[in-house]
Design a protein around this motif. Structure first.
Motif, mmCIF file in Angstrom:
data_model
loop_
_atom_site.group_PDB
_atom_site.id
_atom_site.type_symbol
_atom_site.label_atom_id
_atom_site.label_comp_id
_atom_site.label_asym_id
_atom_site.label_seq_id
_atom_site.Cartn_x
_atom_site.Cartn_y
_atom_site.Cartn_z
ATOM 1 N N LEU A 140 -28.644 -10.585 -41.255
ATOM 2 C CA LEU A 140 -28.520 -11.872 -41.932
ATOM 3 C C LEU A 140 -28.001 -12.925 -40.963
ATOM 4 N N ASP A 144 -27.661 -17.595 -44.022
ATOM 5 C CA ASP A 144 -27.759 -16.639 -45.124
ATOM 6 C C ASP A 144 -26.383 -16.352 -45.718
ATOM 7 N N TYR A 145 -25.395 -16.153 -44.857
ATOM 8 C CA TYR A 145 -24.049 -15.856 -45.354
ATOM 9 C C TYR A 145 -23.453 -17.050 -46.101
ATOM 10 N N PHE A 403 -34.229 -16.428 -50.332
ATOM 11 C CA PHE A 403 -34.714 -15.172 -49.760
ATOM 12 C C PHE A 403 -36.157 -14.827 -50.116
ATOM 13 N N ASN A 413 -34.488 -7.307 -45.418
ATOM 14 C CA ASN A 413 -33.160 -7.864 -45.667
ATOM 15 C C ASN A 413 -33.186 -8.853 -46.831
ATOM 16 N N ASN A 414 -34.226 -9.688 -46.861
ATOM 17 C CA ASN A 414 -34.353 -10.639 -47.960
ATOM 18 C C ASN A 414 -34.570 -9.926 -49.293
ATOM 19 N N MET A 417 -31.301 -8.626 -50.544
ATOM 20 C CA MET A 417 -30.426 -9.636 -51.129
ATOM 21 C C MET A 417 -30.907 -10.065 -52.515
#
Length: 519
Positions: A140, A144-145, A403, A413-414, A417
């Protein structure tokens, strides 16, 4: 062509392929209404939980028919959400707000809804940035964070509001309701500000840029919403549509609200803030300039549109929870996923507590000298903290916007999330929602629930004001009194002066009864 469409084409033919999904979705929406009515006396369940559970059942059915390939009838589109579904929800929140309590507690609500979002977002973003890699979840970006911080700082207070009694706990109800709508708007504005930063050069200067951009969006969007509401009030008061048709009155209010939202989006402002304050102003002024039948109609029409939109969203979330494409795409193991869910729920708990209790003490300090003004007790603070633990439609929409692209993602990764957001929303809504009633019953027994919530104090309409008809010495003495009152009772004093200004200038121009009259 997805799996669901192939099944529908196989059963009903190509000509009805687009109609059947919408028909099925509407049928399930109707089922939500029926079940919600049957469970009305049981405050353990609300429409949100009912829609989620029905969505899961419908998703499981579709998943079975598709032999494990798909659980969705419709494909989620964040543009559909932000343009058609969210505006009626936010506008209705502003239009239905109890204005006297809202404005009397305005500074406290803004403390919770604005400052609280910054604190919570910072804790969630920093905590996930530090703890996700330790659980084996990498990949990420800084953006993103930061987005995760805003996504999981948006609350859904519907379940708590259904349990609270507004007449018995007016202060508590006002704070929970007001913070809920301001929180959603602030989270969206902050999310949009995060999207503009340069992640390659994230420094203290970049953080300051986010804050300045947020303040710009917040105040300009608010001003646009206020202007739209006042313009609608002037038109309705000056032209008096009701003498010919009450339909035009209702249509004008709806279209002006939607116009303000679209204009804000066109100017790259926050349409959510704009349409919320447009609703508040229309309810405060424009609503009094229409006929009695239009007043009744607007209340019910706006509430109905909001209810349908919110039920639609939760129904889709329930279905999407069983979307196998996203689950298969995730590269995390089962226990790693559990760790990520637990981390986010823990950060939500901590982030919420980090601002509710300190800001409550600050609010009590600001109101310490106000006569007959309620303080936020420890039990009230606990209820406010609990009310903001549930996540809802805005969190889902922001996660899809960050995402996915048109509801689809090819990045593991998306996909992780998106599924994580859905799980957190499901868990917080169902588990925390089920526990809301017993918690509030324990903290606020019915016989004592109105303790500490007396009616708002009657404003002293003879507060010292400056006057051109008085001598300079008299005005200086009054200015000293003003400053003393502002220092000793800042919230009460600001609210009192606003009521005087509203009675003297705003209501005669834009419509509405005087503050001494019932409204």
């Amino acid at each position: 062509m997805n799996i669901t469409q192939a099944i529908l084409r196989n059963y009903v033919g190509e000509s009805h392929e687009q109609v059947v999904p919408i028909t099925l979705f509407i049928a399930v929406l109707c089922l939500c209404l029926v079940i919600g009515h049957l469970l009305e006396e049981n405050r353990w369940l609300n429409e949100s939980i009912t829609a989620l559970l029905l969505g899961i059942v419908a998703g499981a059915t579709i998943l079975y028919l598709s032999k494990g390939e798909s659980s969705r009838i419709l494909t989620f589109d964040e543009k559909l959400f932000f343009i058609y579904l969210l505006p009626p929800i936010i506008f209705n929140a502003g239009f239905q707000v109890k204005k006297k309590q809202f404005f009397h507690n305005f500074l406290t609500i803004m403390l919770f809804g604005v400052t609280g979002v910054f604190i919570s977002s910072s804790i969630v973003a920093a905590g996930s940035w530090w703890m996700f890699p330790k659980c084996g979840f990498h990949g990420l970006t800084i953006r993103d964070y930061l987005s995760i911080g805003t996504i999981f700082s948006s609350t859904d207070t519907v379940c708590t509001l259904q349990v609270l009694h507004q007449d018995e706990t007016p202060l508590l109800y006002s704070l929970v309701f007001g913070e809920g709508v301001v929180n959603d708007a602030t989270s969206i504005v902050l999310f949009n500000s995060v999207q503009k930063i340069n992640v390659d050069k994230f420094t203290a200067h970049a953080a300051g840029t986010i804050i300045l951009d947020f303040l710009y969006l917040f105040f300009t969007s608010t001003c646009l919403g206020v202007a739209a509401g006042l313009l609608a009030a002037l038109i309705l008061k000056g032209l008096y549509f009701g003498k010919h048709s009450s339909v035009r009155e209702v249509a004008l209010m709806m279209l002006m609200a939607y116009l303000s939202y679209m204009l804000a989006e066109l100017l790259d402002l926050s349409g959510i803030l704009t349409v919320f304050f447009s609703g508040v102003i229309m309810s405060h002024y424009a609503w009094h300039n229409v006929t009695e039948s239009s007043r009744i109609t607007t209340r019910h029409v706006f509430a109905t549109m909001s209810f349908i939109a919110e039920t639609f969203i939760f129904l889709y979330v329930g279905m999407d929870a069983l979307d196998m494409e996203k689950w298969k795409m995730s590269v995390l193991s089962f226990w790693t996923s559990i760790g990520i869910y637990s981390i986010l729920i823990f950060l939500i708990l901590v982030g919420r507590a980090a601002f509710v209790f300190p800001l409550s003490m600050l609010s009590n300090f600001m109101n310490r000298r106000a006569q007959s003004t309620s303080s936020i007790t420890a039990h009230h603070q606990t209820v406010i903290w609990w009310a903001g633990l549930m996540r809802g439609a805005v969190s889902i929409a922001l996660a899809f916007k960050q995402f996915t692209h048109a509801g689809v993602t090819l990045d593991p990764n998306n996909a992780t999330m998106v599924t994580t957001t859905i799980v957190v929303v499901l868990f917080s809504t169902v588990v925390f929602g089920f526990l809301t009633k017993p918690l509030i019953s324990f903290l606020l027994p019915h016989s004592n629930s109105n303790i500490g919530d007396p009616k708002s104090p009657r404003e002293n309409m003879r507060l010292p004001m400056l006057s051109f008809d008085e001598s300079a010495t008299t005005n200086i003495d009054r200015a000293k009194d003003n400053i003393t009152m502002l220092i000793e009772r800042p919230v009460y004093t600001v609210h009192s002066y606003w009521r005087r200004f509203d009675d003297a200038f705003m209501r005669p121009t834009f419509g509405g009864p005087r503050s001494s009259d019932p409204c």
